[in-house]
Write a protein that holds these residues in place. Structure first.
Motif, PDB file in Angstrom:
ATOM      1  N   VAL A 109       5.002  -2.417 -28.569  1.00  0.00           N
ATOM      2  CA  VAL A 109       5.612  -1.887 -27.486  1.00  0.00           C
ATOM      3  C   VAL A 109       5.616  -0.959 -26.657  1.00  0.00           C
ATOM      4  CG1 VAL A 109       8.061  -2.779 -28.221  1.00  0.00           C
ATOM      5  CG2 VAL A 109       7.252  -0.658 -28.632  1.00  0.00           C
ATOM      6  N   ASN A 110       6.109  -0.878 -25.009  1.00  0.00           N
ATOM      7  CA  ASN A 110       5.080   0.210 -24.397  1.00  0.00           C
ATOM      8  C   ASN A 110       3.789   0.945 -24.673  1.00  0.00           C
ATOM      9  OD1 ASN A 110       7.998   0.139 -24.080  1.00  0.00           O
ATOM     10  ND2 ASN A 110       8.983   2.692 -25.225  1.00  0.00           N
ATOM     11  N   ASN A 111       3.261   0.200 -24.307  1.00  0.00           N
ATOM     12  CA  ASN A 111       1.684   0.103 -24.285  1.00  0.00           C
ATOM     13  C   ASN A 111       1.430   0.605 -22.611  1.00  0.00           C
ATOM     14  OD1 ASN A 111      -1.334   0.394 -25.242  1.00  0.00           O
ATOM     15  ND2 ASN A 111      -1.374  -1.453 -24.546  1.00  0.00           N
ATOM     16  N   TRP A 112       1.725   2.166 -22.815  1.00  0.00           N
ATOM     17  CA  TRP A 112       1.227   1.827 -21.391  1.00  0.00           C
ATOM     18  C   TRP A 112       0.425   2.861 -20.835  1.00  0.00           C
ATOM     19  CZ3 TRP A 112       7.910   2.992 -21.436  1.00  0.00           C
ATOM     20  CH2 TRP A 112       7.668   4.266 -21.956  1.00  0.00           C
ATOM     21  N   ARG A 113       0.578   3.713 -19.572  1.00  0.00           N
ATOM     22  CA  ARG A 113      -0.291   4.791 -19.271  1.00  0.00           C
ATOM     23  C   ARG A 113      -0.354   5.968 -18.482  1.00  0.00           C
ATOM     24  NH1 ARG A 113      -3.188   4.149 -14.280  1.00  0.00           N
ATOM     25  NH2 ARG A 113      -2.422   1.955 -13.579  1.00  0.00           N
ATOM     26  N   GLU A 114      -0.228   6.859 -18.040  1.00  0.00           N
ATOM     27  CA  GLU A 114       0.182   7.922 -17.033  1.00  0.00           C
ATOM     28  C   GLU A 114      -0.448   7.555 -15.615  1.00  0.00           C
ATOM     29  OE1 GLU A 114       2.757   9.895 -18.093  1.00  0.00           O
ATOM     30  OE2 GLU A 114       2.945   8.993 -20.110  1.00  0.00           O
TER      31      GLU A 114
END
Lengths: 497, 95
Positions: free
Chosen positions: B59-64
């Motif tokens: 989960v939450n494989n995000w980037r800035e």
């Protein structure tokens, strides 16, 4: 009953009033992030075509999307501001269709688990006899999605040109319930949304440039019935005024059509700002079958309590919160509070002035009067006003303690401060000899001179013509060269008479 | 579930595939096979089971939010079948 055919132009008010319009909106807002929703390309309007692109945006093989955390935060901000339920577990879906502005052949959107569910926006509606009631226009949901590229159709007869700078830029789409009932209400609703996204700093709300776009669903039904009529979707409005015109036109068109014995076709129509009419698109509409399914390239998003709290702590004050604060803490009228919160910049300026003076109502008057006219005339915005809030507060204090008359302050001191922003109001007033004459003995002499020069008027006043007071004050003011304090003159005259 | 000719052509159209008459029967049989195989899942009782959308558990494989253009326009347009150095070009899509 006449047999002539009714049209949107000719239909009378009597027939129109038998129908109610039912309106639902899909409002798209482009988010003010630095980069795109799933790629690092620059997210900026107005740059050279096809310069803000990447292999992902162009859908080249071997690329993978990665979610922009800021875009997610902005969507949550909007949801929090609108009282929506924030989904703690959200996923992205693919919406499949072919169009040249969509290189992947699908748009990444949200279908089953949008980021925000429910909530809405309160809209003030004018009732009969000038009353105003607030009604909540409910949201079905708010979801995140990527924008498509831009097609240029008028460059050539045989080809369409494509610019993918916009492809992949982040949008939130607010889908309302069919709760709106008139063109005016629809205009107010979009105005409120635009104000809110600007307060939240998540979208610039520029409809001309397309950073805030709106599709409107309109149907009509006989007043008093509950079943919805067949709805028509209208696109291509680039201002709030045009949205209202489109709703108004559809209302007239649909009622005329029904009264002529026709039926409404479910279709997408385009608004033409030149004619004020909507027209059906000649493109044959096949039944849309988007075959939504969860995008396997993007893992689910789980929002933690900690992160939500962090977003909440960064929320700016909202227009309705400021209106509440201005009326209760500063005691200014509700009308003033509405005007002062029209834009975030004016609200912030007002708050800063109020930090430097307690004459809140005067501060409000300055902002709604002199300053507003100046900004309207010059086209400047308040952020670049040379007269800063502390300086305005000093000017207000000078007026309130009787040092300067209000007319000198607005007509002389304010323009002088615009020209020389560095100077203090008191210093300017002294240098220009603008200080009000509050010297009682000097003014008493003037009062006596004026009264003795017109004995008949004095006699008339004493017999009851109280309206002559204005004349006396005016004469004394004239004699003083405009420097006398009118309030003091008034008191002295009352005493003498 | 049996796939009929209409459904086959609808699917083909949605995928912008040109299915020739000689290919129809083989495709129908193939699609039927897939569906029959999937239908075995219907035998399971999934009452109260949340739909599974992703299998890795990640989960939450995000980037800035940091922006960077790494592709020049020249490179971006290089593989396009038709382009004019500024825009990609496709056959006219509206009248």
């Amino acid at each position: 009953m006449t047999t002539s055919t009714l049209s949107a132009q000719t239909i009378g008010k009597e027939l129109l009033d038998r129908y109610e319009t039912v309106i639902g909106l899909e409002v798209h807002c482009q988010l003010l992030t630095e980069s795109k929703l799933f790629a690092a390309d620059v997210n900026r309007f107005g740059t050279e075509p096809n310069t803000n692109v990447s292999p992902l945006t162009l859908a080249l093989p071997g690329t993978l999307p990665k979610l922009n955390k800021k875009a997610l935060e902005y969507a949550v901000r909007m949801g929090l501001a609108c009282g929506s339920t924030i989904s703690r577990h959200t996923i992205f879906d693919r919406k499949n269709y072919f169009y040249p502005d969509l290189p992947k052949g699908y748009q990444i959107s949200q279908d089953k688990a949008p980021i925000c569910v429910g909530g809405g926006i309160a809209v003030a509606t004018k009732g009969n006899e000038g009353t105003s009631t607030e009604r909540l226009i409910r949201f079905h949901h708010i979801h995140l999605e990527e924008d498509a590229g831009k097609s240029v159709h008028d460059g050539s007869d045989t080809e369409t040109l494509l610019d993918y700078n916009r492809a992949g830029t982040p949008l939130i789409e607010m889908v309302s319930e069919p709760d709106l009932r008139s063109a005016e209400e629809t205009g107010t609703y979009v105005t409120e949304i635009r104000r809110l996204v600007r307060y939240l700093d998540i979208c610039d709300g520029n409809m001309e440039e397309g950073s805030l776009r709106c599709d409107v669903n309109v149907s009509v039904r006989p007043v008093g019935t509950l079943a919805y009529g067949t709805k028509v979707e209208v696109k291509n409005m680039n201002s709030i005024r045009n949205i209202m015109r489109a709703v108004e036109y559809e209302w007239r068109r649909q009622v005329a059509l029904l009264e002529n014995g026709g039926t409404i076709t479910q279709e997408t129509r385009m608004f033409d700002a030149e004619t004020g009419q909507t027209y059906g698109m000649r493109v044959k509409e096949t039944m849309n079958d988007y075959r939504y399914f969860p995008d396997p390239d993007l893992c689910p998003v789980v929002l933690s309590d900690a992160w939500l709290d962090e977003i909440k702590s960064r929320m700016p004050a909202l227009p309705h919160e400021l209106r509440e604060k201005f009326t209760t803490s500063y005691g200014i009228p509700a009308y003033d509070a509405v005007v002062l919160t029209e834009t975030k910049e004016v609200a912030i300026y007002f708050e800063e002035v109020c930090a430097h003076t307690q004459h809140y109502k005067s501060a409000s008057n300055w902002l709604m009067g002199t300053i507003k006219s100046y900004l309207n005339e010059t086209g400047h915005d308040i952020g670049t006003l040379p007269v800063t809030p502390p300086v305005l507060a000093q000017l207000i204090e000078l007026v309130e303690d009787g040092t300067l008359s209000i007319s000198t302050a607005t007509q002389k001191a304010f323009p002088a401060l615009l020209a020389e922003p560095g100077r203090s109001p008191r210093e300017l007033a002294e240098a220009n000899n603008w200080l009000q004459n509050r010297n009682t003995s000097e003014l008493e002499t003037l009062v006596e001179e004026v009264l003795s020069a017109m004995p008949d008027k004095v006699a008339a006043f004493q017999k009851g013509k109280k309206g002559l007071m204005g004349l006396f004050v005016g004469e004394v003011m004239k004699k003083s060269g405009g420097t006398a304090d009118p309030q003091l003159v008034n008191q002295l005259l009352q005493k003498k008479l | 579930m049996k796939i009929d000719h209409d459904t086959l052509h609808k699917l083909a159209h949605l995928a912008r595939l040109d299915v020739k008459p000689g290919e129809e029967e083989a495709l129908l049989a193939s699609l039927d096979n897939v569906l029959t195989w999937m239908e075995q899942l219907n035998e399971l009782d999934t009452e109260g089971v949340e739909p599974l959308t992703h299998v890795t558990g990640e989960v939450n494989n995000w980037r800035e939010d940091a922006a960077e253009n790494r592709l020049s326009r020249h490179e971006a347009l290089a593989n396009a079948p038709s382009q004019d150095g500024t825009y990609l070009k496709v056959p006219k899509v509206i009248e």
